[in-house]
Design an enzyme around this catalytic site. Structure first.
Site, PDB file in Angstrom:
ATOM      1  N   LYS A  53       0.781  -1.245   0.000  1.00 14.31           N
ATOM      2  CA  LYS A  53       0.000   0.000   0.000  1.00 14.31           C
ATOM      3  C   LYS A  53       0.811   1.293   0.000  1.00 14.31           C
ATOM      4  O   LYS A  53       0.309   2.352   0.367  1.00 14.31           O
ATOM      5  CB  LYS A  53      -1.012   0.033   1.163  1.00 14.31           C
ATOM      6  CG  LYS A  53      -1.836  -1.208   1.345  1.00 14.31           C
ATOM      7  CD  LYS A  53      -2.374  -1.821   0.087  1.00 14.31           C
ATOM      8  CE  LYS A  53      -3.494  -1.083  -0.590  1.00 14.31           C
ATOM      9  NZ  LYS A  53      -3.933  -1.842  -1.812  1.00 14.31           N
ATOM     10  N   GLY A  55       2.202   2.532  -2.772  1.00 14.19           N
ATOM     11  CA  GLY A  55       2.204   3.149  -4.095  1.00 14.19           C
ATOM     12  C   GLY A  55       2.931   2.320  -5.145  1.00 14.19           C
ATOM     13  O   GLY A  55       3.403   2.831  -6.150  1.00 14.19           O
ATOM     14  N   TRP A  58       1.151   2.324  -8.778  1.00 13.51           N
ATOM     15  CA  TRP A  58       1.359   3.627  -9.416  1.00 13.51           C
ATOM     16  C   TRP A  58       2.794   3.696  -9.978  1.00 13.51           C
ATOM     17  O   TRP A  58       3.011   4.031 -11.149  1.00 13.51           O
ATOM     18  CB  TRP A  58       1.121   4.710  -8.367  1.00 13.51           C
ATOM     19  CG  TRP A  58       1.138   6.114  -8.827  1.00 13.51           C
ATOM     20  CD1 TRP A  58       1.105   6.571 -10.116  1.00 13.51           C
ATOM     21  CD2 TRP A  58       1.189   7.275  -7.979  1.00 13.51           C
ATOM     22  NE1 TRP A  58       1.135   7.941 -10.122  1.00 13.51           N
ATOM     23  CE2 TRP A  58       1.180   8.381  -8.827  1.00 13.51           C
ATOM     24  CE3 TRP A  58       1.230   7.458  -6.597  1.00 13.51           C
ATOM     25  CZ2 TRP A  58       1.219   9.694  -8.327  1.00 13.51           C
ATOM     26  CZ3 TRP A  58       1.265   8.744  -6.094  1.00 13.51           C
ATOM     27  CH2 TRP A  58       1.254   9.851  -6.955  1.00 13.51           C
ATOM     28  N   LYS A 139       7.335  -6.387  -9.720  1.00 12.75           N
ATOM     29  CA  LYS A 139       6.861  -5.864  -8.429  1.00 12.75           C
ATOM     30  C   LYS A 139       7.185  -6.849  -7.318  1.00 12.75           C
ATOM     31  O   LYS A 139       7.017  -8.057  -7.487  1.00 12.75           O
ATOM     32  CB  LYS A 139       5.341  -5.670  -8.508  1.00 12.75           C
ATOM     33  CG  LYS A 139       4.622  -5.645  -7.159  1.00 12.75           C
ATOM     34  CD  LYS A 139       3.131  -5.453  -7.337  1.00 12.75           C
ATOM     35  CE  LYS A 139       2.393  -5.602  -6.000  1.00 12.75           C
ATOM     36  NZ  LYS A 139       0.984  -5.200  -6.071  1.00 12.75           N
ATOM     37  N   THR A 140       7.621  -6.349  -6.177  1.00 15.24           N
ATOM     38  CA  THR A 140       7.742  -7.201  -4.995  1.00 15.24           C
ATOM     39  C   THR A 140       7.383  -6.413  -3.744  1.00 15.24           C
ATOM     40  O   THR A 140       7.670  -5.221  -3.657  1.00 15.24           O
ATOM     41  CB  THR A 140       9.145  -7.808  -4.846  1.00 15.24           C
ATOM     42  OG1 THR A 140       9.153  -8.652  -3.683  1.00 15.24           O
ATOM     43  CG2 THR A 140      10.244  -6.760  -4.697  1.00 15.24           C
ATOM     44  N   HIS A 141       6.734  -7.124  -2.802  1.00 12.22           N
ATOM     45  CA  HIS A 141       6.514  -6.538  -1.485  1.00 12.22           C
ATOM     46  C   HIS A 141       7.522  -7.091  -0.477  1.00 12.22           C
ATOM     47  O   HIS A 141       7.439  -6.809   0.714  1.00 12.22           O
ATOM     48  CB  HIS A 141       5.100  -6.838  -0.978  1.00 12.22           C
ATOM     49  CG  HIS A 141       4.042  -5.993  -1.624  1.00 12.22           C
ATOM     50  ND1 HIS A 141       4.214  -4.667  -1.892  1.00 12.22           N
ATOM     51  CD2 HIS A 141       2.774  -6.299  -2.036  1.00 12.22           C
ATOM     52  CE1 HIS A 141       3.112  -4.188  -2.448  1.00 12.22           C
ATOM     53  NE2 HIS A 141       2.233  -5.153  -2.557  1.00 12.22           N
ATOM     54  N   SER A 170      -4.845   2.515   4.323  1.00  8.22           N
ATOM     55  CA  SER A 170      -4.970   1.847   3.029  1.00  8.22           C
ATOM     56  C   SER A 170      -4.875   0.327   3.179  1.00  8.22           C
ATOM     57  O   SER A 170      -5.634  -0.425   2.547  1.00  8.22           O
ATOM     58  CB  SER A 170      -3.868   2.365   2.093  1.00  8.22           C
ATOM     59  OG  SER A 170      -4.027   1.839   0.811  1.00  8.22           O
ATOM     60  N   THR A 259      -0.565   8.487 -15.789  1.00  7.89           N
ATOM     61  CA  THR A 259      -0.510   7.674 -14.570  1.00  7.89           C
ATOM     62  C   THR A 259      -1.205   8.356 -13.386  1.00  7.89           C
ATOM     63  O   THR A 259      -1.019   7.940 -12.242  1.00  7.89           O
ATOM     64  CB  THR A 259       0.955   7.338 -14.187  1.00  7.89           C
ATOM     65  OG1 THR A 259       1.681   8.561 -14.091  1.00  7.89           O
ATOM     66  CG2 THR A 259       1.607   6.431 -15.209  1.00  7.89           C
ATOM     67  N   SER A 260      -1.989   9.382 -13.674  1.00  8.61           N
ATOM     68  CA  SER A 260      -2.741  10.017 -12.584  1.00  8.61           C
ATOM     69  C   SER A 260      -3.756   9.002 -12.045  1.00  8.61           C
ATOM     70  O   SER A 260      -4.113   8.029 -12.726  1.00  8.61           O
ATOM     71  CB  SER A 260      -3.472  11.255 -13.100  1.00  8.61           C
ATOM     72  OG  SER A 260      -4.506  10.837 -13.971  1.00  8.61           O
TER      73      SER A 260
HETATM   74  S1  PPS Z   1      -0.675  -3.010  -3.157  1.00 10.38           S
HETATM   75  O1  PPS Z   1      -1.956  -3.726  -3.167  1.00 10.38           O
HETATM   76  O2  PPS Z   1       0.025  -3.227  -1.880  1.00 10.38           O
HETATM   77  O3  PPS Z   1       0.183  -3.330  -4.286  1.00 10.38           O
HETATM   78  O4  PPS Z   1      -1.066  -1.481  -3.224  1.00 10.38           O
HETATM   79  P1  PPS Z   1      -0.144  -0.273  -3.726  1.00 10.38           P
HETATM   80  O5  PPS Z   1      -0.237  -0.171  -5.190  1.00 10.38           O
HETATM   81  O6  PPS Z   1       1.203  -0.355  -3.125  1.00 10.38           O
HETATM   82  O7  PPS Z   1      -0.869   0.972  -3.050  1.00 10.38           O
HETATM   83  C1  PPS Z   1      -2.226   1.231  -3.277  1.00 10.38           C
HETATM   84  C2  PPS Z   1      -2.475   2.666  -2.876  1.00 10.38           C
HETATM   85  O8  PPS Z   1      -1.970   3.522  -3.917  1.00 10.38           O
HETATM   86  C3  PPS Z   1      -3.049   4.275  -4.444  1.00 10.38           C
HETATM   87  N1  PPS Z   1      -2.846   4.530  -5.874  1.00 10.38           N
HETATM   88  C4  PPS Z   1      -2.544   5.747  -6.367  1.00 10.38           C
HETATM   89  N2  PPS Z   1      -2.367   6.927  -5.754  1.00 10.38           N
HETATM   90  C5  PPS Z   1      -2.101   8.004  -6.547  1.00 10.38           C
HETATM   91  N3  PPS Z   1      -2.029   7.945  -7.896  1.00 10.38           N
HETATM   92  C6  PPS Z   1      -2.207   6.764  -8.548  1.00 10.38           C
HETATM   93  N4  PPS Z   1      -2.122   6.712  -9.871  1.00 10.38           N
HETATM   94  C7  PPS Z   1      -2.481   5.596  -7.774  1.00 10.38           C
HETATM   95  N5  PPS Z   1      -2.718   4.311  -8.072  1.00 10.38           N
HETATM   96  C8  PPS Z   1      -2.946   3.665  -6.910  1.00 10.38           C
HETATM   97  C9  PPS Z   1      -4.267   3.433  -4.167  1.00 10.38           C
HETATM   98  O9  PPS Z   1      -5.448   4.166  -4.295  1.00 10.38           O
HETATM   99  C10 PPS Z   1      -3.945   2.981  -2.753  1.00 10.38           C
HETATM  100  O10 PPS Z   1      -4.019   4.019  -1.798  1.00 10.38           O
HETATM  101  P2  PPS Z   1      -5.353   4.428  -0.998  1.00 10.38           P
HETATM  102  O11 PPS Z   1      -4.888   5.406   0.049  1.00 10.38           O
HETATM  103  O12 PPS Z   1      -5.912   3.187  -0.394  1.00 10.38           O
HETATM  104  O13 PPS Z   1      -6.272   5.064  -1.988  1.00 10.38           O
END
Ligand code: PPS
Length: 332
Positions: A53, A55, A58, A139-141, A170, A259-260
């Site tokens: 979670k 990012g 993104w 991707k890796t966590h 999140s 990528t918004s």
């Molecule tokens: S995961 O499931 O762990 O891989 O999730 P991850 O991608 O790391 O994080 C998800 C959060 O990133 C937000 N998100 C974004 N934010 C801004 N811009 C873009 N383009 C974008 N894409 C994904 C997503 O909404 C999750 O955050 P929260 O706060 O829950 O909305």
């Protein structure tokens, strides 16, 4: 385990705890750990590494697009992201007694296309990570210590960190929505799991610390979700240098827009990612509180914590994160 079994319905096979590090994973990690650890990086690979979670998705889309389709016309651009940029350690989460995702799931479809003669039960994402053509964006966590020690001397790593309070909000949503976790406890309980380092993927602070200690390595670029949100153009410029992609300002600006949050959300839907009808997601939670693309903001934690919970997280952050020199922005 008693407490875990009560609050989490997604780990029917139990969990494993690793020593050292106290990392926590679903038990199926045991079946993939060795192969993940020995996964061979290549010079042209870019790993997007984060605690859940922060990012990842993104950043993955940004990195993949910068390297593969900077003019936004790559023929695969509309394909489900994880089939172009696989999630190395996802298999331990997928292998439930229920089995793999159904045949119409974009993940399985992507697997069958890339690895037509392979058995998905031997690791759907692991085999896709091996099979995708160069240059691979993976991707890796997992933290550095659970991947091959040669990773950083071979491939580039973009590490993404996010402030702990937004991560908690999140991740809490994610664990309620996602059936691979199926969290049924309260928000207060979730915060306690977080500060006790008892969530799947383990101690957030140690995850970040392992990367932070390597921050001077030329193959590592550390990115903060809050900075990417506040000034994406500037962060993409830095990535352009790190990834040696030599993109023009116009191309970078195009990727910022592409990528918004809203554009990625719309594209995922168009690529067949129907969150209300996605086998891994709890549709009630999606309808009520949002799906994977939930809010995409920094500072969304405000209003979610009682003063007691906020103090608990602040104390944890002070003890575990500020102590090794990292600081976060907490949003507006
Ligand atoms: S995961 O499931 O762990 O891989 O999730 P991850 O991608 O790391 O994080 C998800 C959060 O990133 C937000 N998100 C974004 N934010 C801004 N811009 C873009 N383009 C974008 N894409 C994904 C997503 O909404 C999750 O955050 P929260 O706060 O829950 O909305």
């Amino acid at each position: 385990m008693e407490r875990q079994n009560q609050d989490w319905k997604g780990y029917p096979n139990g969990l494993v705890r690793l020593t050292p590090g106290r990392w926590v994973f679903p038990k199926n990690y045991k079946y993939f750990a060795d192969r993940i650890y020995k996964f061979q990086p290549r010079k042209t690979d870019v790993f997007v590494m984060t605690y859940p979670k922060c990012g990842t998705t993104w950043t993955q889309e940004i990195v993949w697009t910068m390297r593969n389709g900077p003019d936004l016309n790559h023929p695969q651009a509309m394909e489900f992201l994880l089939t172009r940029s696989p999630f190395l350690d996802m298999d331990m989460l997928l292998h439930k007694p229920k089995g793999l995702p159904p045949l119409n799931d974009p993940l399985l479809k992507g697997f069958l296309k890339l690895c037509p003669f392979k058995n998905p039960f031997n690791g759907l994402m692991l085999q896709m990570s091996e099979a995708i053509p160069d240059p691979r964006t993976i991707k890796t966590h997992l933290p550095f210590s659970l991947l091959t020690p040669s990773l950083l001397d071979t491939a580039k790593v973009v590490y993404v960190a996010r402030n702990p309070k937004d991560v908690i909000v999140s991740y809490h949503h994610h664990c309620r929505m996602n059936r691979v976790h199926d969290f049924v406890g309260s928000f207060e309980d979730f915060v306690q799991y977080f500060v006790d380092d008892d969530l799947v993927y383990g101690p957030y602070w140690l995850h970040v610390k392992e990367a932070w200690e390597k921050r001077d390595h030329p193959n590592l670029h550390i990115l903060f979700y809050e900075d990417l949100k506040a000034n994406p153009s500037e962060e993409l410029r830095k990535l352009n240098t790190f990834l040696e992609t030599n993109l023009t300002e116009a191309q970078l600006e195009g990727i910022v827009k592409y990528t918004s949050f809203n554009e990625m959300k719309a594209r995922a839907k168009a690529a067949g990612f129907n969150e209300e009808n996605f086998d891994l997601f709890n549709a009630d939670v999606v309808r009520k509180d949002g799906g994977f693309f939930r809010k995409g903001e920094s500072g969304d934690w405000k209003g979610r914590f009682t003063p007691e919970l906020e103090a608990k997280v602040d104390k944890w952050t002070q003890k575990n994160m500020t102590s090794f020199g990292i600081d976060f922005k907490y949003g507006v």
